[in-house]
Design a protein around this motif. Structure first.
Motif, short mmCIF file in Angstrom:
data_model
loop_
_atom_site.label_atom_id
_atom_site.label_comp_id
_atom_site.label_asym_id
_atom_site.label_seq_id
_atom_site.Cartn_x
_atom_site.Cartn_y
_atom_site.Cartn_z
N ARG A 22 0.84 -1.19 0.00
CA ARG A 22 0.00 0.00 0.00
C ARG A 22 0.88 1.26 0.00
O ARG A 22 0.66 2.17 -0.76
N SER A 164 -4.57 3.80 -3.74
CA SER A 164 -5.65 4.15 -2.81
C SER A 164 -6.15 5.58 -2.98
O SER A 164 -7.29 5.89 -2.69
N ALA A 167 -9.14 5.51 -5.12
CA ALA A 167 -10.09 4.43 -4.81
C ALA A 167 -11.53 4.79 -5.19
O ALA A 167 -12.27 3.97 -5.74
#
Ligand SMILES: [Zn+2]
Length: 303
Positions: A22, A164, A167
């Motif tokens: 991540r 992310s 997202a």
């Protein structure tokens, strides 16, 4: 026939943890670079583009015109994996070489998506007529509307993890794509439900999931792996089946021996129609365009 099938959804190959990945991918989105997505074959590319839009750069390993069922990866495919951020494969034996390629690659940050994770799977038994002793699962999940939806959702989850910051963008694209799939499903569910006739004859047995979605039945000239030209006896049985069931259309694909489909059609006085298996790109058409065409043609063949 349906069994729950569970495989690991996201295998982050970093020995550490998903969180290590991540962190790495946040750096990528900060620099404004596109997510580098590598997929095994065309349907996976279609879903990746539908969900990823202009935030992803998609490349496909299996070249157009090659059958997915007997593909062998080359050294250059390994090299592509080492530069990718996300790798998407269908699983269920459609691209069985994928896991070896992943293991052999030295890309520790690669996010791997088994697109079939969590979906309802059609299992074939050893003595299944179209299985020729393979056993195992029907790989053609992408050719069912519900299967496609499940695969696109797995891909969306992986993109959201890999990038992310974007997202919500992936979430929005997935919602739109899923709504289009649902629309197609609802339209044709009503149509197929109104028909007496529920069967069709195709090139290789690729439409098991589509049949399950709509309560249809497929007969095919070749098995689910597009292997084994039918023997004279099998062909004679198919001819009989077509006559008994008043089959007026034989579907043919480019890959699965269209000549046999033509021979069968001539024998029973049926016409030949093309059907898309979305294993290769076909005339530049999107997934939804091809599914719409497939469903319309199948429906019309049953009228
Ligand atoms: Zn196939």
């Amino acid at each position: 026939m349906l069994k729950k099938f569970a495989l690991v959804l996201l295998v982050c190959l970093a020995i550490t943890s998903l969180f290590a990945c991540r962190g790495d991918y946040n750096t990528i989105s900060n620099s404004g670079e596109k997510l580098k997505v590598l997929v095994t074959f065309n349907a996976m590319a279609e879903f990746a583009k539908a969900v990823g839009g202009d935030k992803v750069e998609v490349s496909t390993i299996i070249p157009d015109g090659a059958s997915i069922h007997d593909f062998e990866p080359k050294a250059q495919d390994m090299a592509k994996i080492s530069k990718a951020d996300v790798f998407i494969y269908n699983g269920l034996g459609a691209d069985p070489w994928a896991e070896n390629v992943i293991k052999a690659s030295s890309n520790d940050n690669l996010i791997v998506v088994d697109a079939s994770f969590g979906a309802s799977i059609i299992e074939h038994t050893e003595d299944d007529e179209h299985d020729h002793g393979h056993g195992g699962s029907d790989p053609h999940l992408w050719l069912g509307i519900k299967g496609a939806r499940a695969q696109a959702e797995n891909i969306k989850n992986a993109f959201a993890l890999a990038d992310s910051e974007n997202a919500s963008f992936y979430e929005q694209n997935f919602s739109e794509f899923a709504a289009q799939l649902d629309g197609l499903y609802n339209e044709f569910k009503e149509k197929f439900d109104s028909l007496e006739k529920k069967n069709f004859v195709t090139g290789h047995a690729a439409f098991g999931y589509l049949c399950h979605d709509f309560g249809l039945e497929q007969k095919s000239v070749m098995d689910i792996y597009a292997e084994g030209e039918p023997s004279a006896r099998q062909l004679a049985r198919l001819v009989e089946y077509c006559r008994d069931n008043n089959v007026t259309t034989i579907f043919a694909e480019e890959m699965a021996s269209p000549q046999v489909s033509k021979t069968l059609a001539e024998e029973v006085g049926a016409r030949v129609e093309t059907i898309y298996t979305i294993e290769s790109s076909e005339n530049g058409k999107t997934y939804l365009e091809r599914m719409q065409e497939n469903l319309s043609k199948i429906y019309e063949s049953m009228l």
